[in-house]
Design a protein around this motif. Structure first.
Motif, PDB file in Angstrom:
ATOM      1  N   CYS A 131       0.842  -1.198   0.000  1.00  0.00           N
ATOM      2  CA  CYS A 131       0.000   0.000   0.000  1.00  0.00           C
ATOM      3  C   CYS A 131       0.878   1.250   0.000  1.00  0.00           C
ATOM      4  O   CYS A 131       1.818   1.350   0.788  1.00  0.00           O
ATOM      5  N   TYR A 169      -0.107   4.379   0.647  1.00  0.00           N
ATOM      6  CA  TYR A 169      -0.518   5.445   1.563  1.00  0.00           C
ATOM      7  C   TYR A 169      -0.781   4.934   2.977  1.00  0.00           C
ATOM      8  O   TYR A 169      -1.327   5.650   3.820  1.00  0.00           O
ATOM      9  N   TRP A 170      -0.377   3.721   3.258  1.00  0.00           N
ATOM     10  CA  TRP A 170      -0.556   3.123   4.575  1.00  0.00           C
ATOM     11  C   TRP A 170       0.658   2.242   4.826  1.00  0.00           C
ATOM     12  O   TRP A 170       1.179   1.625   3.903  1.00  0.00           O
ATOM     13  N   ASN A 171       1.135   2.183   6.042  1.00  0.00           N
ATOM     14  CA  ASN A 171       2.311   1.354   6.311  1.00  0.00           C
ATOM     15  C   ASN A 171       2.098   0.498   7.557  1.00  0.00           C
ATOM     16  O   ASN A 171       1.060   0.595   8.229  1.00  0.00           O
ATOM     17  N   LYS A 176       1.323   2.381  10.889  1.00  0.00           N
ATOM     18  CA  LYS A 176      -0.060   2.862  10.961  1.00  0.00           C
ATOM     19  C   LYS A 176      -1.028   1.709  11.216  1.00  0.00           C
ATOM     20  O   LYS A 176      -1.991   1.853  11.962  1.00  0.00           O
ATOM     21  N   GLU A 177      -0.757   0.574  10.603  1.00  0.00           N
ATOM     22  CA  GLU A 177      -1.611  -0.604  10.793  1.00  0.00           C
ATOM     23  C   GLU A 177      -1.544  -1.091  12.235  1.00  0.00           C
ATOM     24  O   GLU A 177      -2.567  -1.405  12.840  1.00  0.00           O
TER      25      GLU A 177
END
Length: 188
Positions: A171, A173-175, A178-179
């Motif tokens: 992804c 825009y998400w890493n 953040k998850e």
């Protein structure tokens, strides 16, 4: 008489058309840029956990249902440059780059052009991290992944062995941090 002229014209015009691909019922494009158009159409559909493979000429076509093939009538490095550039510029995905570990052990006398290829590929990757993986491990990974996720294979004319590059899409825009924070918040 009029009917026989019409039939003759139909046969003549059918003879001028290129043969259809029996699998897809599509007329193959002779335009060498067609693969670029096909890739442009596919990239927005691909996402996290999909794969894009830019492979050498001997890479086999596989029967896995999740694998789709595009033929690029070009050498591998120009194809890789375009694909990697577009993936890097996209807003929705980023690449995790793999290449064959065996490439590090091939000598110039075994495969003419390998030294220059490795140099050019390193320049193209720049500061991006590139992981090596044994070629047979790639097939095991793809076998598992293609059962659930799409694998797009772009086959090139490259004839230097073990030059294929495998992009696992993540992804953009998400890493992972953040998850992890999201999952922690969900437990509260």
């Amino acid at each position: 008489m009029l009917i026989s002229i019409g039939i003759s014209i139909a046969f003549l015009s059918a003879g001028c058309n290129p043969p259809m691909d029996q699998k897809t019922n599509l007329i193959p494009e002779k335009n060498s840029n067609n693969w670029k158009q096909q890739f442009d159409e596919k990239l927005p559909l691909l996402g996290h956990r999909n794969w894009i493979l830019i492979v050498d000429k001997a890479f086999p076509e596989q029967n896995a249902p999740g694998m789709e093939y595009i033929y690029a009538n070009e050498d591998l490095l120009p194809v890789l440059k375009l694909v990697l550039g577009q993936v890097n510029q996209s807003t929705h995905v980023k690449p995790i780059i793999y290449r064959d570990k065996e490439l590090d052990f091939i000598k110039e006398e075994q495969a003419k052009g390998v030294t220059q290829f490795v140099r050019d590929a390193k320049t193209m990757f720049g500061t991006q991290s590139v992981q090596t993986i044994l070629h047979d491990e790639v097939f095991k990974k793809l076998d598992a992944e293609s059962k659930l996720f799409k694998v797009l294979v772009i086959k090139t004319n490259e004839t230097i062995p073990y030059t294929s590059v495998f992009l696992q899409l993540d992804c953009g825009y998400w890493n992972g941090d953040k998850e992890l924070q999201l999952r922690t918040n969900m437990k509260k």
